[in-house]
Design an enzyme around this catalytic site. Structure first.
Site, PDB file in Angstrom:
ATOM      1  N   CYS A 113       3.283  36.871 -51.592  1.00  0.00           N
ATOM      2  CA  CYS A 113       3.656  37.944 -52.514  1.00  0.00           C
ATOM      3  C   CYS A 113       4.837  38.739 -51.947  1.00  0.00           C
ATOM      4  CB  CYS A 113       2.528  38.927 -52.790  1.00  0.00           C
ATOM      5  SG  CYS A 113       1.014  38.143 -53.326  1.00  0.00           S
ATOM      6  N   ARG A 168       8.741  34.336 -52.386  1.00  0.00           N
ATOM      7  CA  ARG A 168       7.487  34.625 -51.695  1.00  0.00           C
ATOM      8  C   ARG A 168       6.266  34.332 -52.558  1.00  0.00           C
ATOM      9  NH1 ARG A 168       8.055  37.613 -47.255  1.00  0.00           N
ATOM     10  NH2 ARG A 168       5.916  38.304 -47.440  1.00  0.00           N
ATOM     11  N   TRP A 203       1.749  35.554 -55.411  1.00  0.00           N
ATOM     12  CA  TRP A 203       1.280  34.198 -55.098  1.00  0.00           C
ATOM     13  C   TRP A 203      -0.228  34.342 -54.999  1.00  0.00           C
ATOM     14  CZ3 TRP A 203      -1.291  31.689 -51.005  1.00  0.00           C
ATOM     15  CH2 TRP A 203      -1.187  30.285 -50.999  1.00  0.00           C
ATOM     16  N   ASN A 234       0.569  43.118 -50.601  1.00  0.00           N
ATOM     17  CA  ASN A 234       0.800  41.763 -50.091  1.00  0.00           C
ATOM     18  C   ASN A 234      -0.132  41.579 -48.901  1.00  0.00           C
ATOM     19  OD1 ASN A 234       1.862  39.325 -49.138  1.00  0.00           O
ATOM     20  ND2 ASN A 234       3.372  40.377 -47.887  1.00  0.00           N
ATOM     21  N   GLY A 235      -0.924  40.507 -48.915  1.00  0.00           N
ATOM     22  CA  GLY A 235      -1.864  40.255 -47.827  1.00  0.00           C
ATOM     23  C   GLY A 235      -3.252  40.011 -48.387  1.00  0.00           C
ATOM     24  N   GLU A 267       9.004  15.366 -40.615  1.00  0.00           N
ATOM     25  CA  GLU A 267       9.777  16.375 -41.341  1.00  0.00           C
ATOM     26  C   GLU A 267      10.389  15.791 -42.617  1.00  0.00           C
ATOM     27  OE1 GLU A 267       9.898  19.374 -41.500  1.00  0.00           O
ATOM     28  OE2 GLU A 267      11.827  19.964 -42.332  1.00  0.00           O
ATOM     29  N   LYS A 277       9.658  17.085 -46.414  1.00  0.00           N
ATOM     30  CA  LYS A 277      10.732  17.545 -47.305  1.00  0.00           C
ATOM     31  C   LYS A 277      10.590  16.890 -48.676  1.00  0.00           C
ATOM     32  CE  LYS A 277      12.058  20.476 -46.060  1.00  0.00           C
ATOM     33  NZ  LYS A 277      11.523  21.004 -44.863  1.00  0.00           N
ATOM     34  N   GLU A 307       7.357  18.151 -50.500  1.00  0.00           N
ATOM     35  CA  GLU A 307       7.435  19.558 -50.891  1.00  0.00           C
ATOM     36  C   GLU A 307       8.190  19.767 -52.182  1.00  0.00           C
ATOM     37  OE1 GLU A 307       7.808  22.814 -47.359  1.00  0.00           O
ATOM     38  OE2 GLU A 307       9.350  21.292 -47.374  1.00  0.00           O
ATOM     39  N   HIS A 350      -2.384  -0.900 -37.662  1.00  0.00           N
ATOM     40  CA  HIS A 350      -3.785  -0.521 -37.450  1.00  0.00           C
ATOM     41  C   HIS A 350      -4.429  -0.048 -38.751  1.00  0.00           C
ATOM     42  CE1 HIS A 350      -3.387  -1.129 -33.195  1.00  0.00           C
ATOM     43  NE2 HIS A 350      -2.317  -0.354 -33.175  1.00  0.00           N
ATOM     44  N   LYS A 370       7.540  30.700 -49.454  1.00  0.00           N
ATOM     45  CA  LYS A 370       8.404  30.658 -48.273  1.00  0.00           C
ATOM     46  C   LYS A 370       7.700  31.233 -47.053  1.00  0.00           C
ATOM     47  CE  LYS A 370      12.374  30.069 -46.270  1.00  0.00           C
ATOM     48  NZ  LYS A 370      12.605  28.653 -45.919  1.00  0.00           N
TER      49      LYS A 370
HETATM   50  C1  G6P Z   1       5.444  27.562 -45.387  1.00  0.00           C
HETATM   51  C2  G6P Z   1       6.766  26.981 -45.859  1.00  0.00           C
HETATM   52  C3  G6P Z   1       7.209  25.876 -44.895  1.00  0.00           C
HETATM   53  C4  G6P Z   1       7.303  26.427 -43.473  1.00  0.00           C
HETATM   54  C5  G6P Z   1       5.951  27.021 -43.039  1.00  0.00           C
HETATM   55  C6  G6P Z   1       6.058  27.760 -41.722  1.00  0.00           C
HETATM   56  O1  G6P Z   1       4.413  26.655 -45.561  1.00  0.00           O
HETATM   57  O2  G6P Z   1       6.644  26.476 -47.169  1.00  0.00           O
HETATM   58  O3  G6P Z   1       8.497  25.411 -45.286  1.00  0.00           O
HETATM   59  O4  G6P Z   1       7.682  25.416 -42.590  1.00  0.00           O
HETATM   60  O5  G6P Z   1       5.509  27.969 -44.012  1.00  0.00           O
HETATM   61  O6  G6P Z   1       6.892  28.883 -41.915  1.00  0.00           O
HETATM   62  P1  G6P Z   1       7.575  29.701 -40.771  1.00  0.00           P
HETATM   63  O7  G6P Z   1       8.224  30.847 -41.472  1.00  0.00           O
HETATM   64  O8  G6P Z   1       6.476  30.142 -39.838  1.00  0.00           O
HETATM   65  O9  G6P Z   1       8.552  28.815 -40.081  1.00  0.00           O
END
Ligand code: G6P
Length: 604
Positions: free
Chosen positions: A2, A27, A73, A99-100, A477, A481, A484, A500, A599
């Site tokens: 949020c 957010r 969120w 937020n929280g 990674e 990507k 996501e 395996h 984010k």
């Molecule tokens: C969320 C984001 C990811 C990110 C992760 C860790 O899940 O969607 O893209 O890698 O948080 O975030 P940070 O801000 O701790 O790197």
């Protein structure tokens, strides 16, 4: 997650709040709302969906120069109008944004319900508005303190009271909150991007702080209600840096920005040909018996790269752990363990919890963070900032690569101090690190080719990414990507593990993306490529420039700029960032705001 914002000043609050919420939408974006104070009354408009839907619902002008806003969120309660913030006290006197998570909200709700309070939402947040009403006796500040004293969990709160025009309270406890100081107007928000168009002067609140904000003053109080010295600073980047700058999406802009971001991470830390990171003076690496890296998502993947590099250069046993798992594993940690927390936002709740766990067991905690003054930075004994600039797209790109670069620099710095590398090798590695921005640019230059390839491959349903060692870290990674932002399921597999079990899934319908950049393991990778080819899969290989042998095995090849084998993870990830971006674009996905993600994940 949020995003919250508050404003009081001379401007029309509706516009300031809506503009700010648009900047905070990364957010969370399932519902939004504003409360605006005018003539002793609070006007509240809330809507499910995005800020555009809220703006449409508000319709025309709303008078008032003070207000709070929220973009959500959902955690507690479905994303609908009813559960959207702000939440209003039963008597209509208070509006709050949160937020929280209020962890003890169930017991508070039961207590308030027994006292006759009727809740209008399913959220944990509404108890805050109800408690304010209960504790209010004409003294706004006292009601805020009494309410906050009842709350457990993480919260950043923005509060307005109909009796107090031109006055806001902002409360911070383990969720991000920053005050923006203007001329005859003041702001607060979860992130500076929400008000950077108006002011760059900020006050970072500490956990437990409460800020009383009017148009002409900001007073910060500590947990006991006594006034404390505000922690003021000036943000060095400007509004331009937070805008799309002509690109279709923030993600593409941020991919393109990587050479510049890497320069910002690397250059200031190289002095006289040696790596000299600031802020590590009190870290005696010779006393460190083990390193544990804790992080989430892409930051964890950066940690996997870091593990390999640190072990190779420093010979210190190193593990990369998912922060959300580490915390509950009763980890074996003592004062000789160095815990490295990695986080772009610096606000990830799981990472913070892992850091607290490590600290409680006596470990020294160092962090690699992008956002200056964030909670992760504040909790650390040593901080290395990546200085990548604001990252807006939910899927991280420059955040990740600058974390990897910072880990490289840390590893070289530590290896020198431990006497594990010669001065000549130190100079060689440092020089190579200095060239990484330019090598990453060469990966970016592959852009047209990758766009073309994505057109060819965007319909494949479950691509497999395979690689070994450093290449495997890149697979993790690259696969994330793609998942996501394009919602295409993919698997990242250590290439040697395929046989395996999961090799049964390889068929002529499959795309296998094979990272074959790790020279020492190239032949082993070729065996794995042959195995999947034998089962009919199409193979897209990522290899170092000049590697001709691959031509006979792969259907398509991406050549990335060569660098020291230790540092290939950095140049080789970029084509797959672009690949994920263009596949998502081909498939019409909402690239900067993928569904169900946020984010900054400030809940566990
Ligand atoms: C969320 C984001 C990811 C990110 C992760 C860790 O899940 O969607 O893209 O890698 O948080 O975030 P940070 O801000 O701790 O790197």
């Amino acid at each position: 997650m949020c995003g919250i914002i508050g404003y009081t000043g001379k401007k029309n609050a509706r516009k300031v709040l809506i503009d700010g919420l648009r900047k905070l939408e990364y957010r969370g974006y399932d519902s939004a709302g504003v409360s605006i104070l005018h003539d002793g009354a609070i006007t509240t408009v809330k809507s499910s969906g995005r800020i555009d839907a809220l703006e449409e619902k508000i319709g025309g002008e709303v008078p008032g120069v003070t207000g709070v806003g929220h973009t959500r969120w959902a955690t507690h309660g479905a994303p609908n109008d009813r559960n959207a913030h702000p939440h209003i006290s039963g008597d209509g006197r208070f509006a709050i944004v949160h937020n929280g998570i209020i962890e003890n909200y169930e017991s508070l709700r039961a207590e308030l319900s027994a006292g006759g309070v009727c809740f209008k939402s399913d959220t944990d947040s509404e108890v805050v508005a109800c408690l304010l009403e209960q504790y209010y006796d004409g003294d706004f500040k006292s009601a805020v303190y009494k309410t906050v004293g009842r709350l457990e969990g993480s919260f950043a709160l923005g509060i307005v009271c109909a009796d107090c025009p031109d006055r806001l309270f902002a409360v911070k406890n383990m969720s991000p909150l920053i005050v923006g100081v203007g001329e005859g107007e003041n702001y607060f928000a979860s992130d500076v991007t929400a008000f950077i168009a108006h002011t760059r002067d900020i006050i970072s609140l500490r956990d437990g702080d409460v800020a009383e904000i009017t148009s002409g003053s900001v007073t910060v109080y500590g947990p006991d209600g006594e006034e404390v010295e505000p922690a003021r600073s000036v943000v060095t980047w400007d509004v331009e840096a937070a805008e799309k700058g002509g690109f279709d999406h923030f993600m593409l802009k941020e991919i393109m920005e990587q050479p510049r971001a890497l320069e910002a991470t690397i250059k200031p830390r190289v002095k006289n040909g040696k790596i000299a990171p600031e802020g590590l003076d009190e870290l005696d690496i010779s006393k460190v018996s083990r390193i544990v890296i804790v992080a989430c998502g892409s930051a964890y993947h950066a940690g996997v790269v870091g593990k390999y590099v640190i072990e190779r250069l420093c010979r210190i046993p190193t593990t990369a752990e998912l922060a959300s798992e580490f915390r509950y594993s009763d980890p074996i940690i003592d004062e000789n363990v160095l815990v490295i927390a990695i986080s772009q936002s610096g606000e990830t709740a799981d990472t913070l919890a892992a850091m607290r766990e490590a600290k409680s067991k006596g470990a020294r905690v160092m962090s690699i963070v992008n956002v200056v003054g964030s909670s992760v930075a504040n909790l650390s004994d040593n901080v290395l900032y990546t200085w990548a600039g604001p990252e807006i797209a939910v899927a991280t790109t420059k955040g990740y690569t600058t974390q990897v670069a910072m880990l490289y620099m840390f590893a070289v710095w530590a290896a020198v101090r431990l006497g594990k590398i010669t001065e000549a090798r130190e100079r060689e590695l440092t020089q190579t690190i200095m060239t990484l921005p330019e090598r990453v640019q060469r990966s970016i230059d592959l852009n047209p080719k990758i766009e073309e390839m994505s057109k060819k491959y965007h319909t494949y349903k479950t691509p497999f990414f395979i690689g070994r060692n450093f290449d495997y870290a890149s697979c993790l990674e690259a696969s994330l990507k793609l998942k996501e932002i394009s919602y295409i399921h993919s698997e990242a597999y250590a290439a040697g593990e395929l046989k395996h079990g999961t090799i049964a899934l390889i068929s002529p319908d499959e795309l296998v993306i094979a990272y074959c950049c790790h020279e020492a393991l190239y032949d082993k990778m070729m065996s794995n490529v042959k195995e999947v080819k034998a089962r009919g899969a199409r193979v897209l290989a990522v290899v170092k420039e000049g590697c001709e042998r691959i031509m006979s095995e792969a259907d398509d090849v991406i050549y990335v700029a060569e660098t020291d084998p230790l540092f290939m993870a950095l140049t080789q990830i970029v084509p797959m960032q672009l690949f994920a971006y263009y596949v998502a674009k081909e498939n019409g996905c909402d690239i900067d705001k993928p569904k169900n993600l946020a984010k900054s994940v400030t809940v566990e």
